[in-house]
Design an enzyme around this catalytic site. Structure first.
Site, short mmCIF file in Angstrom:
data_model
loop_
_atom_site.label_atom_id
_atom_site.label_comp_id
_atom_site.label_asym_id
_atom_site.label_seq_id
_atom_site.Cartn_x
_atom_site.Cartn_y
_atom_site.Cartn_z
N ASP A 156 1.57 -8.93 2.41
CA ASP A 156 1.48 -8.09 3.52
C ASP A 156 0.50 -6.93 3.46
O ASP A 156 0.80 -6.15 2.59
CB ASP A 156 3.06 -7.58 3.87
CG ASP A 156 3.02 -7.22 5.41
OD1 ASP A 156 2.40 -7.72 6.15
OD2 ASP A 156 3.88 -6.22 5.51
N TYR A 183 -1.50 -3.49 5.30
CA TYR A 183 -1.19 -2.23 5.95
C TYR A 183 -2.31 -1.68 6.90
O TYR A 183 -2.90 -0.63 6.62
CB TYR A 183 -0.82 -1.30 4.67
CG TYR A 183 -0.09 -0.05 4.97
CD1 TYR A 183 1.11 -0.15 5.76
CD2 TYR A 183 -0.45 1.31 4.69
CE1 TYR A 183 1.98 1.30 6.07
CE2 TYR A 183 0.23 2.56 4.87
CZ TYR A 183 1.41 2.31 5.44
OH TYR A 183 2.09 3.51 5.74
N ARG A 195 4.79 12.99 4.87
CA ARG A 195 3.90 14.21 4.49
C ARG A 195 3.41 14.91 5.63
O ARG A 195 1.88 14.42 5.93
CB ARG A 195 2.91 13.50 3.52
CG ARG A 195 3.40 12.86 2.17
CD ARG A 195 2.23 12.36 1.45
NE ARG A 195 1.45 11.20 2.31
CZ ARG A 195 2.05 9.78 2.34
NH1 ARG A 195 3.12 9.47 1.67
NH2 ARG A 195 1.31 9.12 3.16
N GLU A 239 8.83 -5.06 12.04
CA GLU A 239 7.36 -4.70 11.89
C GLU A 239 6.57 -5.71 12.80
O GLU A 239 6.94 -7.06 12.53
CB GLU A 239 6.91 -4.35 10.64
CG GLU A 239 7.55 -3.51 10.00
CD GLU A 239 6.85 -3.01 8.45
OE1 GLU A 239 6.28 -3.79 7.92
OE2 GLU A 239 7.03 -1.74 8.08
N GLN A 268 14.18 0.80 1.32
CA GLN A 268 12.55 1.03 0.85
C GLN A 268 12.57 2.34 0.37
O GLN A 268 11.77 2.66 -0.59
CB GLN A 268 12.00 0.70 2.32
CG GLN A 268 10.24 0.87 2.06
CD GLN A 268 9.40 0.57 3.38
OE1 GLN A 268 10.21 0.17 4.38
NE2 GLN A 268 8.47 0.68 3.50
N TYR A 321 11.00 2.25 -3.40
CA TYR A 321 9.73 1.91 -3.22
C TYR A 321 8.72 2.90 -4.45
O TYR A 321 7.57 2.34 -4.61
CB TYR A 321 9.06 2.08 -1.79
CG TYR A 321 8.68 3.40 -1.46
CD1 TYR A 321 7.16 3.85 -1.33
CD2 TYR A 321 9.40 4.67 -1.24
CE1 TYR A 321 6.69 5.07 -0.94
CE2 TYR A 321 8.98 5.70 -0.82
CZ TYR A 321 7.38 5.92 -0.72
OH TYR A 321 6.96 7.32 -0.36
N THR A 333 2.05 -3.47 10.03
CA THR A 333 2.59 -3.09 11.47
C THR A 333 1.43 -2.63 12.50
O THR A 333 0.57 -1.97 11.75
CB THR A 333 3.62 -2.08 11.45
OG1 THR A 333 4.39 -2.53 10.35
CG2 THR A 333 4.17 -1.74 12.67
N GLU A 348 8.73 4.17 13.96
CA GLU A 348 7.80 5.17 14.72
C GLU A 348 8.12 5.59 15.93
O GLU A 348 8.11 6.40 16.23
CB GLU A 348 6.39 4.12 14.70
CG GLU A 348 5.82 4.13 13.66
CD GLU A 348 4.43 3.09 13.60
OE1 GLU A 348 4.69 1.92 13.40
OE2 GLU A 348 3.36 3.34 13.98
MN MN Z 1 4.81 -4.95 6.92
#
Ligand code: MN
Length: 441
Positions: free
Chosen positions: A137, A139, A153, A209, A250, A254, A370, A384
């Site tokens: 997957d 990004y 952040r 996602e 997650q 992660y 996503t 989001e």
């Molecule tokens: Mn994904």
């Protein structure tokens, strides 16, 4: 680049009347592949294509002796129970089969020979189209990466590698299921920000996602690479992908090696594979990068790629709460992202993945990451859309959500539509959330 040919002619009509309906996902210009079973039977899955609201069984077309040469061999490779043998054959075989099927199904084609062999989609169950060996997957939406990064952040949302390298993690192929299969809420380790210790409990921030899935064709040998301008010959086709995500699991797990159990409990795909060739009218130049962004390294750029590396695809993601399902209400659309603004193309993703010599096998699969736009109605995840769970989303029923609740059904769709080309659709990627073992509390 795949050339436009007779099969893409927007004026082409089929003798299958439902294929000519405006807004139909499966007109004669599409011809996606899938695997099906008759409802309530236990026979092995068989290969077919979608045409209107019907399926055409490839075994029936072969039995009538209506295919020849490479197209015949391609159809034989697609009899079932998976499309992997067809994917292995390569684009010349895929293209000949598409061309001959188009001739058989167009007005004036083989209606007399084939009309009694069609099966309504309502009488079949779609199965996994391929045996997926490996799943990765990516990004590749800079808008998604920025939105998620901003939650973590605020001053420095995008990490310094993002504009240089297509970011990805190795996913889990064993838990990929076809549309219509329910998905169980996972349990896992969570640690609340103010808690001293983690607990093992049901995920409370379950998310979807919205992604494009890519099926690999012939692939490459271990130690070999795939040049950017050859990448399209290694892509069999595309589907809609829901990369379910347990955000609270997650967040705790992660660091430092990336997602693990937060992603591997379930992944859902739409059943039809829209071929690379069917997408030819919707290839376009890659969206130019903003001034000041780095030019990709040489292995990730070429003139041909600049001109045709983009894909013009529309998507939407919707939720039907249990109450809405009971009322028979249409799922409520949460986001409508567009694919053409992706920072990295499907070709760059494949070329990068193979650039260290990693081998791909027929039926291997990768997700785009996503897909999100810059606007509030173009977001591909609830993380989001709810701004990290801080803003509730209100449904027409008055119900609200930040993340998914048990019984919610998530429905994703994708389609391509523009002047001068036939509209083609991907069908639906749909799955309902089951409670965690022992309940959600
Ligand atoms: Mn994904």
């Amino acid at each position: 680049m795949t050339q436009l040919n007779d099969t893409h002619d927007p004026s082409l009509k089929s003798w299958v009347a439902s294929a000519n309906e405006p807004g139909c996902d499966f007109p004669i210009q599409n011809l996606p592949f899938g695997m099906f079973k008759r409802t309530n039977t236990d026979t092995p899955p068989r290969g077919c294509i979608a045409i209107g609201d019907q399926i055409l069984v490839l075994a029936h077309v072969l039995a009538k002796g209506l295919l020849c040469d490479k197209a015949e061999r391609a159809a034989e490779a697609a009899l079932g129970p998976t499309l992997n043998p067809l994917m292995a054959l390569g684009s010349d075989h895929w293209s000949d089969l598409r061309s001959q099927l188009s001739h058989l199904l167009k007005e004036g084609g083989e209606e007399d020979a084939l009309k009694d062999t069609l099966i309504p989609m309502s009488e079949v169950v779609m199965c996994m189209p391929a045996d997926i060996g490996d799943y990765t997957d990516f990004y590749s939406s800079i808008n998604h990466a920025t939105n998620v990064g901003r939650l973590l952040r605020p001053d420095n949302p995008l990490l310094p590698n993002y504009k240089h390298i297509p970011i990805a993690y190795h996913g889990r192929s064993s838990s990929i299921r076809v549309s219509g299969t329910p998905s169980k809420r996972p349990k896992g380790q969570l640690k609340a920000p103010d808690a001293e210790l983690p607990v093992f409990t049901a995920c409370k921030r379950l998310d979807y996602e919205t992604e494009l899935g890519v099926f690999v064709g012939p692939g490459n040998s271990l130690g070999e690479t795939i040049a950017l301008d050859d990448a399209e010959d290694h892509i069999f086709g595309f589907c809609v992908l829901n990369d379910w995500s347990a955000r609270d699991i997650q967040a705790w797990e992660y660091v430092p090696l990336g997602p693990f159990l937060a992603k591997n409990f379930a992944t859902t795909i739409s059943p039809w594979i829209v071929t690379m060739e069917a997408m030819a009218p919707y290839r376009q130049e890659v969206t130019p990068r903003p001034d000041g962004d780095p030019v990709p390294l040489a292995y990730l750029t070429s003139e041909a790629h600049e001109q045709s590396g983009g894909l013009d695809i529309n998507l939407d993601v919707a939720i039907a709460t249990p109450k809405m399902q009971e009322n028979g209400d249409a799922p409520f659309v949460i986001g409508s992202p567009v694919f053409k603004d992706m920072y990295w193309s499907v070709f760059q993703m494949l070329t990068h993945h193979a650039s260290g010599g990693c081998n791909f096998q027929p039926g291997d699969f990768y997700g785009s990451g996503t897909i999100s736009g810059t606007e509030k109605d173009q977001l591909g995840s609830l993380l989001e859309a709810s701004v990290g769970g801080m803003q509730e989303i209100t449904f027409p029923t008055g119900e609200t959500r930040t993340f998914l609740e048990d019984g919610d059904e998530v429905v994703m769709r994708a389609w391509c539509d523009k002047d001068g080309a036939a509209r083609i659709g991907f069908g639906e990627c749909r799955s309902i959330i089951l409670p965690a073992d022992g309940g959600t509390a």
